[in-house]
Design an enzyme around this catalytic site. Structure first.
Site, PDB file in Angstrom:
ATOM      1  N   SER A   6      39.073  48.103  47.177  1.00 20.35           N
ATOM      2  CA  SER A   6      40.299  48.868  47.019  1.00 20.35           C
ATOM      3  C   SER A   6      41.146  48.426  45.832  1.00 20.35           C
ATOM      4  O   SER A   6      42.100  49.091  45.466  1.00 20.35           O
ATOM      5  CB  SER A   6      41.132  48.744  48.298  1.00 20.35           C
ATOM      6  OG  SER A   6      41.519  47.389  48.511  1.00 20.35           O
ATOM      7  N   SER A  40      37.078  43.776  48.443  1.00 22.21           N
ATOM      8  CA  SER A  40      37.941  44.616  47.619  1.00 22.21           C
ATOM      9  C   SER A  40      38.375  44.008  46.296  1.00 22.21           C
ATOM     10  O   SER A  40      39.013  44.677  45.500  1.00 22.21           O
ATOM     11  CB  SER A  40      39.189  45.029  48.417  1.00 22.21           C
ATOM     12  OG  SER A  40      38.833  45.889  49.460  1.00 22.21           O
ATOM     13  N   LYS A  72      48.335  44.144  42.139  1.00 26.94           N
ATOM     14  CA  LYS A  72      47.988  45.214  43.079  1.00 26.94           C
ATOM     15  C   LYS A  72      49.214  45.654  43.861  1.00 26.94           C
ATOM     16  O   LYS A  72      50.058  44.828  44.241  1.00 26.94           O
ATOM     17  CB  LYS A  72      46.890  44.725  44.024  1.00 26.94           C
ATOM     18  CG  LYS A  72      46.288  45.803  44.926  1.00 26.94           C
ATOM     19  CD  LYS A  72      45.128  45.232  45.737  1.00 26.94           C
ATOM     20  CE  LYS A  72      44.500  46.274  46.656  1.00 26.94           C
ATOM     21  NZ  LYS A  72      43.361  45.723  47.426  1.00 26.94           N
TER      22      LYS A  72
END
Length: 460
Positions: A120, A144, A45
């Site tokens: 996210s 997330s 990420k």
């Protein structure tokens, strides 16, 4: 790519062969020749620091920023033999649940590109679902990792707070956020957790209180010294054995009743399968979760308003130009931040302001303590708690952008876990009209083995 060239549209990512707009950069970092993850590819990420590789947090504010150091989890990936294949798209600074707030365009769900992949960490989940990486790292502030895992039909683990180093993570909300693994199977996700978990002298949130969290939940060995990190007493991948015979699974009625009927049907079918394998289910109650979403967003936005103050065009971010400091600062943040980030920073600053701190922030912290107490009481009656991961099916892209409140309420089943700093896993439980439905298991502090075992039983 520049932020201006990659604003959200339906073709984002298509020019470089990235069909689902999964990656923000595709640079490869080879790990050691040997190790438990040798031969495995990992997507990371884009809010996790990677030396020499851009780390943008999905924001125009950090477009072109290249960190000088690796996050601890990145170092551990390489030491374990994994090959990093790129940095993944995400909601800007982790603020969103659909990966549509990224300055570099929305990520599409590989299961159905008309739908969101969750967020996210949507880019990380989509990378695994699309076969672009064997494994991925995300970060979970209020769901997330688990949210996109559920929406993309993969496995996601949110570790106990303090189990995995946060050094090198560009945090949205420090007291809530943990880095966690995503994979196609529970065993692979647990093996990635084995590689990244452990103490870190650079991380002040590392915890050594396994005994307080229940040593029996941490390891089969009941005597875990106070100075031993829980990860050093555990092999998480070995727990993915599917053996739930004799396990007691608590079902919080409050987190099931609010879910869509189709989601509940899949969840109840999965529970029935577990009962057939020897598990016992009992109803438990978490009355405080009625206030968990409100408390979570007050705390998270307050911490975000403080964390993001550093992005001012001087130390990081877009140059605000000439003029006095306040004008330059305002221009930098106006140009660099997207609408959702601005909304959360404003609300967080308001909640912390004089005259409102006690009215909002202090009450939110009181509610957080209540949530933790309710979880402790429920987990005294059961080994794990089970809920649908997400109360709804993946929305279509664009549906939620104009209604942020509905987006916030979508987190109802995941945010309480972060408030209580507990471990949880999301595993695919079935489908409705071709869209995945996730099942969540929540365990006691440092009870990763138990949630992994329960999750692997659903997988089988």
């Amino acid at each position: 790519m520049s932020a201006d060239d990659a604003r959200p549209d339906d073709t984002a990512g298509s020019d470089d062969g990235d069909e689902f707009n999964v990656f923000l950069s595709r640079e490869t970092v080879a790990g050691d020749d040997e190790g438990p993850l040798a031969g495995k590819t990992v997507a990371v990420k884009d809010n996790i620091s990677t030396a020499g590789i851009p780390t943008t947090c999905g924001s125009a504010m950090l477009d072109g920023y290249v960190p000088p150091y690796d996050a601890t989890v990145v170092e551990r990936l390489c030491e374990a033999g994994a090959t990093i294949v790129g940095k993944t798209n995400m909601d800007e600074f982790g603020m969103g649940g659909t990966t549509e707030t990224s300055a570099y365009g929305p990520t599409k769900n590989p299961v159905d590109p008309e739908h969101v992949p969750g967020g996210s960490s949507g880019g990380s989940a989509a990378a695994v679902a699309a076969g672009e990486a064997d494994l991925a790292l995300g970060s979970d502030t209020g769901g997330s990792v688990r949210n996109p895992a559920a929406f993309c039909g993969v496995v996601g683990i949110k570790p106990t707070y303090g189990l995995v180093s946060r050094y090198g993570l560009v945090a949205y909300a420090n007291s809530l956020e943990q880095i966690g693994p995503l994979a196609t199977t529970v065993e692979d996700a647990a093996a990635l957790l084995d590689a990244i978990a452990g103490p870190d002298e650079h991380d002040a949130t590392t915890r050594y209180d396994a005994a307080e969290g229940g040593a029996a939940a941490v390891s089969d060995a009941a005597d875990v010294p106070d100075d031993v990190h829980p990860a050093d007493a555990t092999e998480y991948a070995a727990a993915a054995d599917g053996d739930v015979d004799g396990m007691t699974i608590g079902v919080p009625t409050e987190l099931v009743e609010g879910a869509d009927d189709a989601v509940v049907d899949v969840f109840e079918d999965a529970l029935a399968d577990l009962e057939a394998r020897g598990a016992e289910t009992v109803e438990v109650s978490l009355p405080s979760v009625e206030h968990a979403v409100q408390a979570y967003y007050v705390i998270a936005m307050s911490e975000a308003s403080s964390n993001l103050a550093r992005f001012d065009g001087v130390r990081y971010g877009i140059d605000g130009g000439e003029g006095n400091w306040n004008e330059s600062f305002a221009r930098s943040r106006e140009e660099g931040f997207g609408d959702e980030v601005k909304r959360r920073v404003l609300l967080g600053t308001y909640a912390l302001s004089a005259g409102y701190h006690d009215k909002y922030y202090k009450k939110a912290q009181d509610a957080r303590a209540w949530v933790k107490q309710d979880f402790d009481e429920a987990l005294a009656e059961a080994d794990v708690l089970a809920t649908p991961t997400m109360p709804v099916l993946p929305p279509k892209r664009g549906e939620s952008l104009d209604d942020p409140l509905s987006l916030y309420l979508m987190d109802a089943n995941t945010v309480p876990v972060n408030l209580a700093n507990l471990p949880a896993i999301s595993v695919p439980a079935g489908e409705v009209e071709g869209l995945p439905v996730g099942m969540q298991f929540v365990g006691p502090a440092f009870g990763e083995e138990t949630v992994i075992r329960a999750g692997s039983a659903v997988e089988e």
